[in-house]
Write a protein that holds these residues in place. Sequence first.
Motif, short mmCIF file in Angstrom:
data_model
loop_
_atom_site.label_atom_id
_atom_site.label_comp_id
_atom_site.label_asym_id
_atom_site.label_seq_id
_atom_site.Cartn_x
_atom_site.Cartn_y
_atom_site.Cartn_z
N ALA A 148 0.83 -1.21 0.00
CA ALA A 148 0.00 0.00 0.00
C ALA A 148 0.86 1.25 0.00
CB ALA A 148 -0.94 0.00 1.20
N VAL A 163 2.15 1.77 -3.44
CA VAL A 163 1.09 2.21 -4.36
C VAL A 163 0.78 3.69 -4.17
CG1 VAL A 163 -1.34 1.96 -4.92
CG2 VAL A 163 0.07 -0.05 -4.64
N ILE A 164 0.76 4.14 -2.90
CA ILE A 164 0.48 5.56 -2.67
C ILE A 164 1.55 6.42 -3.33
CG2 ILE A 164 0.34 7.34 -0.89
CD1 ILE A 164 -0.97 5.30 0.90
N SER A 184 -4.93 2.69 -7.43
CA SER A 184 -5.03 2.37 -6.00
C SER A 184 -5.34 0.90 -5.78
CB SER A 184 -6.14 3.20 -5.36
OG SER A 184 -5.96 4.55 -5.65
N VAL A 243 -3.16 -2.34 -4.75
CA VAL A 243 -2.99 -2.87 -3.39
C VAL A 243 -3.59 -4.26 -3.27
CG1 VAL A 243 -3.60 -2.55 -0.98
CG2 VAL A 243 -3.06 -0.59 -2.38
#
Lengths: 198, 225
Positions: free
Chosen positions: B77, B80-81, B103, B106
Amino acid sequence: MTELFVTAIVADNLALAFFLGMCTFLAVSRRVATAVGLGICMIVVLGLTLPLNQLVYTHFLRPGALAGWGLPELDLSFLTLVCAIGLIAAVVQVLEMLLYRYVPELFDALGVFLPLITVNCAILGGSLFMVERQYTLAESAVYGIGSGIGWALAVIMLAAIRERLEFSRIPEGLRGLGISFIVTGLLSLGFASLAGAG
Amino acid sequence: MKSPASLMRAPLRRNNPVTVQVLGICSALAVTTSLTTALTMCAALSVVLCAASTIISALRHHIPNSTRLIIQITIIASLVIVVDLLLKAYVYDISVRLSVFVSLIVTNCLVLGRAEAFAMKQPVGRSLLDAMGNSAGYSLVLIIVASIRELGGSGSLMGYAILPLASEGGWFEPLSFLLKAPSAFFIIGLLVWLGHRRDDADSVELPDHDSHLVITQAQEGRQRP
């Protein structure tokens, strides 16, 4: 509201129009009984996590949400993703414990699917769509339950068709995964043609 | 023990993550209406997959078994951010068109599946090679599907007109069906057929899902609540 509900079930079906939760969708659609179990789990979890994520987003993460705490400039929206997935994992875990404690029969029937749901992109996708489209609390509850029902409907239909497919003569290379994709495509066509039925 | 070369090569066709292992399909279908979005998605996924596999493999001796899923998801995560913010900063238009699908990396079972099935057990170098191979296999399918859909659906590739459209005086009547959701299912279904080989007919039968199975087993292994 009714329009949102019906659209979430048919035209904007998470599985067939947005391809969300496809991996689980194809992997557990071999038997109708398992598909029903997973479908019910999806309805419950989507119906719970969407409103909860909506609350967290509006009260903590939205730009300016913390103005009441003396931090009007703060924009925590980049944390949406981590918060959403954390909350989903927590809800699934709590749900599992409650089921185990109070309705063990249901736990035995559905227990296997709950962990799968944490990493199902339909659930996370639902929450992210909610943020993107800025639903209110009531709307996100309706959208959550609606899209859960839509997903369940799609997976049960595919499972019913695949049970029948075992008796048909399919070209060798298409057996299994290939034909499942084609059938899903046809289902998706049918659902898409109901667009505007709200 | 597979050789490094076969680690890279196998996921391209024989063990393709999308058409054979059924991993990461959601995004593969959703972003393929145009080649530009598909390429961006491939780049995003490749970066996340390679970085996640390397990091998880490097930390594999320090990750306790009972909490490994949570740790893996947190690592993925965070990556990915970062990728999402980079896309928003440099290619804003494309990131709007990709909507929530970046997003959703994830929960992409490809990333988690490779982390769980490979990176947790293998040294860093091999995990990186495996991640690169799988990214390439995923990208290959996405590029094929996106090329078919964009060329047939709007007569262009990456926004450049290739086939002269009938509406602009040319001869090509675009098949708008190819831009709709169902067409993606048909194209992937046919690709699965194309990629099918007689000698490994068994493996084409829908596998009992690697990553999902691994995850379920991991969860079942833990104490019941």
